[in-house]
Design an enzyme around this catalytic site. Structure first.
Site, PDB file in Angstrom:
ATOM      1  N   ARG A 109       5.995   3.803  13.597  1.00 50.12           N
ATOM      2  CA  ARG A 109       5.625   4.711  12.501  1.00 50.12           C
ATOM      3  C   ARG A 109       5.654   6.144  13.034  1.00 50.12           C
ATOM      4  NH1 ARG A 109       3.912   2.047   8.018  1.00 50.12           N
ATOM      5  NH2 ARG A 109       2.951   0.002   8.284  1.00 50.12           N
ATOM      6  N   ARG A 137     -15.482 -17.366  -0.466  1.00 53.34           N
ATOM      7  CA  ARG A 137     -14.766 -17.350   0.815  1.00 53.34           C
ATOM      8  C   ARG A 137     -13.617 -16.350   0.736  1.00 53.34           C
ATOM      9  NH1 ARG A 137     -18.535 -20.052   2.244  1.00 53.34           N
ATOM     10  NH2 ARG A 137     -18.512 -22.044   3.318  1.00 53.34           N
ATOM     11  N   GLY A 174      11.018   2.836   4.515  1.00 49.30           N
ATOM     12  CA  GLY A 174      10.283   2.948   3.259  1.00 49.30           C
ATOM     13  C   GLY A 174      10.089   4.407   2.876  1.00 49.30           C
ATOM     14  N   ASP A 226       6.183  -3.558   0.349  1.00 46.86           N
ATOM     15  CA  ASP A 226       5.317  -3.045  -0.725  1.00 46.86           C
ATOM     16  C   ASP A 226       6.048  -2.797  -2.050  1.00 46.86           C
ATOM     17  OD1 ASP A 226       3.075  -3.048   0.906  1.00 46.86           O
ATOM     18  OD2 ASP A 226       3.414  -1.001   1.601  1.00 46.86           O
ATOM     19  N   GLY A 258       7.941   7.048   3.536  1.00 40.03           N
ATOM     20  CA  GLY A 258       7.831   8.144   4.503  1.00 40.03           C
ATOM     21  C   GLY A 258       9.124   8.314   5.288  1.00 40.03           C
ATOM     22  N   MET A 260      -1.410  -7.680   1.018  1.00 39.24           N
ATOM     23  CA  MET A 260      -1.059  -6.338   1.515  1.00 39.24           C
ATOM     24  C   MET A 260      -0.710  -5.372   0.385  1.00 39.24           C
ATOM     25  SD  MET A 260       0.874  -6.350   5.147  1.00 39.24           S
ATOM     26  CE  MET A 260      -0.143  -6.244   6.627  1.00 39.24           C
ATOM     27  N   GLN A 302       2.489 -11.669   6.118  1.00 33.25           N
ATOM     28  CA  GLN A 302       3.302 -11.305   4.949  1.00 33.25           C
ATOM     29  C   GLN A 302       4.556 -10.511   5.318  1.00 33.25           C
ATOM     30  OE1 GLN A 302       0.338 -10.177   1.493  1.00 33.25           O
ATOM     31  NE2 GLN A 302      -0.721 -10.105   3.441  1.00 33.25           N
TER      32      GLN A 302
HETATM   33  O1  F6P Z   1       3.952  -0.712   4.582  1.00 33.03           O
HETATM   34  C1  F6P Z   1       3.862  -2.070   4.716  1.00 33.03           C
HETATM   35  C2  F6P Z   1       2.486  -2.500   5.087  1.00 33.03           C
HETATM   36  O2  F6P Z   1       2.595  -3.848   5.475  1.00 33.03           O
HETATM   37  C3  F6P Z   1       1.430  -2.347   4.012  1.00 33.03           C
HETATM   38  O3  F6P Z   1       1.463  -3.291   2.986  1.00 33.03           O
HETATM   39  C4  F6P Z   1       0.170  -2.458   4.844  1.00 33.03           C
HETATM   40  O4  F6P Z   1      -0.891  -1.860   4.171  1.00 33.03           O
HETATM   41  C5  F6P Z   1       0.554  -1.716   6.075  1.00 33.03           C
HETATM   42  O5  F6P Z   1       1.959  -1.794   6.175  1.00 33.03           O
HETATM   43  C6  F6P Z   1      -0.045  -2.218   7.360  1.00 33.03           C
HETATM   44  O6  F6P Z   1       0.306  -1.325   8.370  1.00 33.03           O
HETATM   45  P1  F6P Z   1       0.235  -1.632   9.933  1.00 33.03           P
HETATM   46  O7  F6P Z   1       1.347  -2.554  10.264  1.00 33.03           O
HETATM   47  O8  F6P Z   1       0.429  -0.299  10.544  1.00 33.03           O
HETATM   48  O9  F6P Z   1      -1.082  -2.248  10.192  1.00 33.03           O
END
Ligand code: F6P
Length: 358
Positions: free
Chosen positions: A75, A276, A112, A137, A114, A179, A284
């Site tokens: 990232r 729960r 994606g 997403d 960004g 997610m 995912q």
């Molecule tokens: O952007 C994809 C994603 O999987 C989101 O759905 C989730 O909130 C985020 O990335 C999790 O980010 P990381 O892998 O940095 O924990």
């Protein structure tokens, strides 16, 4: 000889390799093998630091079904593009230098929201760039679907399916946290596909009392169990009303590991019922792409190869209906594709008796 740079940026997903394979197969056929691929490692990080693998078309064989990315990813937030790295690299000029040093004809960015913003910035700086719409997403503006989304929906749905059997055996309330921090596409689709009774999304703030009313209604109907599909970014009406800064502070200081646990406690307090929580989390994003994503990403890749051949740069490959096409990167940059409470799919879900807790 065509010299193509390629990178995978941001959170990974299932069909990154399948997409790159599509691009390279397309290019190899269009240019009769006269192609050199500079695969930059760990996304924009590799482009900034000139870290790459020189790849041939053979390197993209046998990866259609392979999850993750053979190039690695990282990232590199768009917001921080103007801030030098910890070891003093000026990010944007460094990426431009790498591109020029290798005399690249085009840079292909699988990313994606960004990442495509950065791709647009590089395009505005004179580089030939093609974007490919990645993310589980499905929130990239301008495309009906991103690759990775459908595979993530499959996994989240399977999680809900598994919970269904145990929830019904024990007459329990279960929350499956799906997610999606800012958008609820995966939760909405997996929730409907998995037969969830309540779906909570970031775009439709919930009222915990309404959530409990929906649970009571299930009990009155003689249903012993209930399933909630809750997005990571689900938010209550009270918190949603607050100014952004306060909202962020409340979320950051939450005493629970995530929103699902907070909602579970609220339901327990309100109804005294057993709840729960299951969080499939990064599963995912893992494993093989499903057949839908294999087809979609292969088509996206082939289309990108054609754009390169036609020298149509500064484009983001997208899906509109069932057609693969492209739009200018600048058109999509900086916009997210949210679920709208007015979307037909939300309306249909309500008709099915699904509560959004609002
Ligand atoms: O952007 C994809 C994603 O999987 C989101 O759905 C989730 O909130 C985020 O990335 C999790 O980010 P990381 O892998 O940095 O924990």
């Amino acid at each position: 000889m065509k010299r193509i740079g390629m990178l995978t940026s941001g959170g990974d997903c299932q069909a990154l390799n399948a997409t790159m394979r599509g691009v390279v197969k397309g290019l190899t056929n269009l240019y009769k093998k006269d192609v050199e691929i500079y695969g930059f490692l760990q996304g924009y990080r590799g482009l900034m630091r000139d870290e790459y693998k020189l790849l041939k078309s053979e390197d993209f064989s046998g990866i259609l079904t392979k999850g993750g990315t053979i190039l690695g990813s990282s990232r590199q937030p768009f917001k921080q593009m103007g801030i030098p790295t910890e070891d003093g690299i000026d990010k944007v000029p460094a990426m431009i230098d790498t591109y020029k040093k290798h005399k690249l004809d085009c840079l292909v960015v699988l990313g994606g929201n960004g990442s495509q913003k950065t791709a647009n910035l590089l395009s505005e700086n004179g580089l030939n760039v093609i974007g490919l719409p990645k993310t589980i997403d499905n929130d990239l503006w301008g495309t009906d679907m991103t690759f990775g989304f459908q595979s993530a929906v499959d996994i989240a749905t399977e999680a809900i399916d598994c919970i269904h059997t145990t929830a019904s055996s024990h007459n329990r309330i279960f929350i499956v946290e799906v997610m999606g921090h800012k958008v609820g596409w995966i939760t909405l689709h997996a929730g409907i596909a998995g037969g969830a009774d309540i779906i909570l999304l970031p775009e439709i703030p919930y009222d915990i009392k309404k959530v409990c009313d929906a649970l009571d209604k299930r009990t009155e109907q003689g249903k012993g169990f209930s399933i909630l599909a809750v997005a990571e970014g689900a938010i209550s009406k009270e918190v949603a009303k607050l100014p952004k800064k306060e909202r962020k502070k409340i979320i950051a200081e939450r005493k629970y590991p995530s929103v699902a646990y907070e909602i579970a406690e609220q339901i327990r307090d309100y109804s005294g019922k057993e709840v729960r929580v299951t969080v499939p989390g990064h599963t995912q994003r893992g494993g093989s792409p499903d057949p839908f994503d294999r087809v979609l990403s292969s088509r996206f890749g082939a289309y990108a190869a054609e754009l390169i051949k036609k020298q149509e740069y500064g484009q983001l490959v997208v899906l509109k209906g069932s057609e693969v096409t492209s739009i200018p990167l600048s058109e999509s940059a900086g916009k997210l594709k949210y679920v709208s409470p007015d979307d037909d799919i939300v309306h249909d879900a309500r008709l099915l008796g699904i509560s959004f807790g609002d």
